[in-house]
Design an enzyme around this catalytic site. Structure first.
Site: not given
Length: 139
Positions: A47-48
């Protein structure tokens, strides 16, 4: 004030889901705590990967854990398990990134039996990252 060892004695959460590192202030109705966000957080792997941002739901969870510390510090709730019972009016206003220190402030505004309601605000450098109302159930 509480250090991480004292927090671990109160909260049942363990790594990687313990999201409070330090408590600066605690009263009958308010807690101010901190989460130091580092690139080593497991959630940043997905993420991410190219733009690491702390998931909003984990900011809310960190606020809930801070609020739970305030409730579990009360004599009648010591040793009990806190459950996240609800959220309302939650807004995300700023991204939380690796290197940020998340200030978690929760004011317990109502307590009925084993159900608590709190006003929660997470800030970074004095700017609101997330705010809302949270509800706890103590089991």
């Amino acid at each position: 004030m509480m250090n991480i060892n004292e927090i671990k004695e109160i909260l049942p959460h363990k790594y990687p889901f313990l999201l409070v590192d330090k408590v600066e202030e605690i009263t009958e109705s308010k807690v101010v705590a901190y989460k130091n966000v580092t690139i080593n957080e497991p959630f940043f792997q997905g993420h991410f990967p190219d733009y690491p941002v702390m998931p909003g739901v984990l900011i809310v969870e960190a606020l809930a854990q801070a609020g739970a510390i305030a409730l579990l510090n009360k004599e009648e709730f010591k040793g009990k398990t806190p459950f996240f019972a609800g959220i309302d009016k939650v807004r995300f206003k700023k991204q939380v990134l690796p290197g940020d220190t998340l200030r978690l402030e929760v004011e317990i505004i109502k307590l009925r039996g084993s159900i608590g309601f709190g006003k929660a605000t997470a800030t970074v450098d004095g700017k609101i990252a997330c705010s809302g109302e949270i509800m706890f159930a103590i089991g």
